[in-house]
Write a protein that holds these residues in place. Structure first.
Motif, PDB file in Angstrom:
ATOM      1  N   CYS A  42       0.851  -1.207   0.000  1.00 53.34           N
ATOM      2  CA  CYS A  42       0.000   0.000   0.000  1.00 53.34           C
ATOM      3  C   CYS A  42       0.882   1.252   0.000  1.00 53.34           C
ATOM      4  O   CYS A  42       1.741   1.415   0.869  1.00 53.34           O
ATOM      5  CB  CYS A  42      -0.910  -0.006   1.228  1.00 53.34           C
ATOM      6  N   PRO A  43       0.687   2.147  -0.970  1.00 54.63           N
ATOM      7  CA  PRO A  43       1.559   3.332  -1.060  1.00 54.63           C
ATOM      8  C   PRO A  43       1.129   4.497  -0.161  1.00 54.63           C
ATOM      9  O   PRO A  43       1.829   5.509  -0.089  1.00 54.63           O
ATOM     10  CB  PRO A  43       1.435   3.729  -2.534  1.00 54.63           C
ATOM     11  N   VAL A  44      -0.022   4.365   0.491  1.00 56.99           N
ATOM     12  CA  VAL A  44      -0.569   5.498   1.255  1.00 56.99           C
ATOM     13  C   VAL A  44      -0.180   5.402   2.729  1.00 56.99           C
ATOM     14  O   VAL A  44      -0.379   4.368   3.358  1.00 56.99           O
ATOM     15  CB  VAL A  44      -2.110   5.544   1.129  1.00 56.99           C
ATOM     16  N   ALA A  59      -3.004   2.760   4.461  1.00 55.68           N
ATOM     17  CA  ALA A  59      -4.455   2.889   4.306  1.00 55.68           C
ATOM     18  C   ALA A  59      -5.147   1.559   4.597  1.00 55.68           C
ATOM     19  O   ALA A  59      -6.300   1.523   5.033  1.00 55.68           O
ATOM     20  CB  ALA A  59      -4.794   3.362   2.899  1.00 55.68           C
ATOM     21  N   ILE A  74      -9.674  -1.204   5.896  1.00 54.26           N
ATOM     22  CA  ILE A  74      -9.214  -0.149   4.989  1.00 54.26           C
ATOM     23  C   ILE A  74      -9.813   1.182   5.425  1.00 54.26           C
ATOM     24  O   ILE A  74     -11.006   1.285   5.693  1.00 54.26           O
ATOM     25  CB  ILE A  74      -9.606  -0.477   3.535  1.00 54.26           C
ATOM     26  N   CYS A  79      -7.709   5.767   1.483  1.00 54.04           N
ATOM     27  CA  CYS A  79      -7.504   4.853   0.350  1.00 54.04           C
ATOM     28  C   CYS A  79      -7.744   5.576  -0.981  1.00 54.04           C
ATOM     29  O   CYS A  79      -8.725   6.290  -1.145  1.00 54.04           O
ATOM     30  CB  CYS A  79      -8.458   3.672   0.488  1.00 54.04           C
ATOM     31  N   THR A  80      -6.834   5.369  -1.922  1.00 52.25           N
ATOM     32  CA  THR A  80      -6.953   5.974  -3.254  1.00 52.25           C
ATOM     33  C   THR A  80      -7.561   5.004  -4.264  1.00 52.25           C
ATOM     34  O   THR A  80      -7.682   5.331  -5.444  1.00 52.25           O
ATOM     35  CB  THR A  80      -5.569   6.395  -3.770  1.00 52.25           C
ATOM     36  N   LYS A  81      -7.868   3.794  -3.808  1.00 56.16           N
ATOM     37  CA  LYS A  81      -8.397   2.735  -4.677  1.00 56.16           C
ATOM     38  C   LYS A  81      -7.439   2.383  -5.806  1.00 56.16           C
ATOM     39  O   LYS A  81      -7.860   2.114  -6.928  1.00 56.16           O
ATOM     40  CB  LYS A  81      -9.774   3.121  -5.226  1.00 56.16           C
ATOM     41  N   CYS A  82      -6.135   2.425  -5.508  1.00 61.32           N
ATOM     42  CA  CYS A  82      -5.145   2.099  -6.538  1.00 61.32           C
ATOM     43  C   CYS A  82      -5.175   0.614  -6.901  1.00 61.32           C
ATOM     44  O   CYS A  82      -4.716   0.218  -7.968  1.00 61.32           O
ATOM     45  CB  CYS A  82      -3.748   2.494  -6.063  1.00 61.32           C
ATOM     46  N   GLY A  83      -5.659  -0.233  -5.993  1.00 64.65           N
ATOM     47  CA  GLY A  83      -5.800  -1.655  -6.296  1.00 64.65           C
ATOM     48  C   GLY A  83      -4.565  -2.499  -6.039  1.00 64.65           C
ATOM     49  O   GLY A  83      -4.577  -3.706  -6.291  1.00 64.65           O
ATOM     50  N   GLU A  84      -3.478  -1.905  -5.522  1.00 65.34           N
ATOM     51  CA  GLU A  84      -2.249  -2.681  -5.291  1.00 65.34           C
ATOM     52  C   GLU A  84      -2.477  -3.809  -4.288  1.00 65.34           C
ATOM     53  O   GLU A  84      -1.950  -4.911  -4.434  1.00 65.34           O
ATOM     54  CB  GLU A  84      -1.123  -1.753  -4.799  1.00 65.34           C
ATOM     55  N   CYS A  85      -3.283  -3.538  -3.253  1.00 63.10           N
ATOM     56  CA  CYS A  85      -3.535  -4.563  -2.231  1.00 63.10           C
ATOM     57  C   CYS A  85      -4.328  -5.727  -2.820  1.00 63.10           C
ATOM     58  O   CYS A  85      -4.097  -6.894  -2.482  1.00 63.10           O
ATOM     59  CB  CYS A  85      -4.261  -3.956  -1.035  1.00 63.10           C
ATOM     60  N   LEU A  96     -12.899  -3.587  -2.896  1.00 60.63           N
ATOM     61  CA  LEU A  96     -12.885  -2.126  -2.741  1.00 60.63           C
ATOM     62  C   LEU A  96     -14.237  -1.496  -3.054  1.00 60.63           C
ATOM     63  O   LEU A  96     -14.462  -0.331  -2.756  1.00 60.63           O
ATOM     64  CB  LEU A  96     -11.802  -1.514  -3.643  1.00 60.63           C
TER      65      LEU A  96
HETATM   66  S1  SF4 Z   1      -6.415   0.247  -2.821  1.00 58.27           S
HETATM   67 FE1  SF4 Z   1      -5.288  -0.905  -1.272  1.00 58.27          FE
HETATM   68  S2  SF4 Z   1      -3.123  -0.468  -1.708  1.00 58.27           S
HETATM   69 FE2  SF4 Z   1      -4.334   1.120  -2.774  1.00 58.27          FE
HETATM   70  S3  SF4 Z   1      -4.456   2.817  -1.294  1.00 58.27           S
HETATM   71 FE3  SF4 Z   1      -6.298   1.546  -0.981  1.00 58.27          FE
HETATM   72  S4  SF4 Z   1      -5.695   0.155   0.669  1.00 58.27           S
HETATM   73 FE4  SF4 Z   1      -3.786   1.020  -0.149  1.00 58.27          FE
END
Ligand code: SF4
Length: 179
Positions: A42-44, A59, A74, A79-85, A96
């Motif tokens: 998670c980058p946040v 996040a 979460i 959360c930016t909803k980047c989807g990495e997790c 998400l």
């Molecule tokens: S989608 Fe997952 S990895 Fe991306 S910011 Fe939200 S919790 Fe972190």
């Protein structure tokens, strides 16, 4: 019921109808294997409120160390909803797009437990010392500093301002603090 708010109560003693808002937690605790790769990617980063802002958390995070079961959640605001997790989760525990749900229950009685709200030292004029020096901490923040699962490895007490180990001073009644 965690993540749940009572939105309305109807009826009378012995016969209540309670409407509950079950907030989407986005991580299914029945499926999550708690390996934590999602946290690593998670980058946040935001202030960790459990450690009174002395450390950062992601996040997606474990709200309290050693909670049982070890549930991840979460922070929807962060959360930016980047989807990495989602990409690294091997059990597909993360959704998400999960939505809040409304549930109605009929119950006989209701127990009121008001809980507490922690005093926010940054908000009040009478707590100026907390604002002028990051090395002045509350007793709860100090507990997190001393804890082996707390802000600093092994419970070593460090100054929040520069991360250096705190020194021990002797209090001289005439000359004040001495080395
Ligand atoms: S989608 Fe997952 S990895 Fe991306 S910011 Fe939200 S919790 Fe972190």
């Amino acid at each position: 019921m965690p993540f749940t708010e009572i939105t309305s109560v109807q009826g009378d003693g012995g016969n209540y109808k309670v409407e509950l808002l079950k907030k989407a937690r986005l991580v299914d605790p029945a499926v999550c294997n708690e390996m934590g790769e999602c946290i690593d990617v998670c980058p946040v980063e935001v202030e960790d409120e459990f450690n009174h802002g002395l450390t950062k958390r992601k996040a997606i995070y474990q709200a309290i160390p050693h909670n049982t079961p070890k549930m991840l959640l979460i922070d929807k605001q962060a959360c930016t909803k980047c989807g990495e997790c989602v990409k690294v989760c091997t059990t597909n525990a993360i959704n998400l797009d999960a939505q809040d749900e409304v549930e109605t229950r009929e119950v006989h009685s209701i127990v009121l437990a008001s809980g507490v709200k922690l005093y926010n030292t940054r908000e009040f004029e009478d707590a100026k010392s907390y604002a002028v020096s990051p090395d002045v901490v509350t007793s709860l923040a100090f507990e997190r500093m001393m804890s082996s699962s707390g802000t600093y490895e092994g419970g070593v007490i460090k100054r929040p301002s520069d991360g250096k180990p705190a020194k021990k001073h002797r209090l001289d009644p005439v000359h004040g603090l001495t080395e």
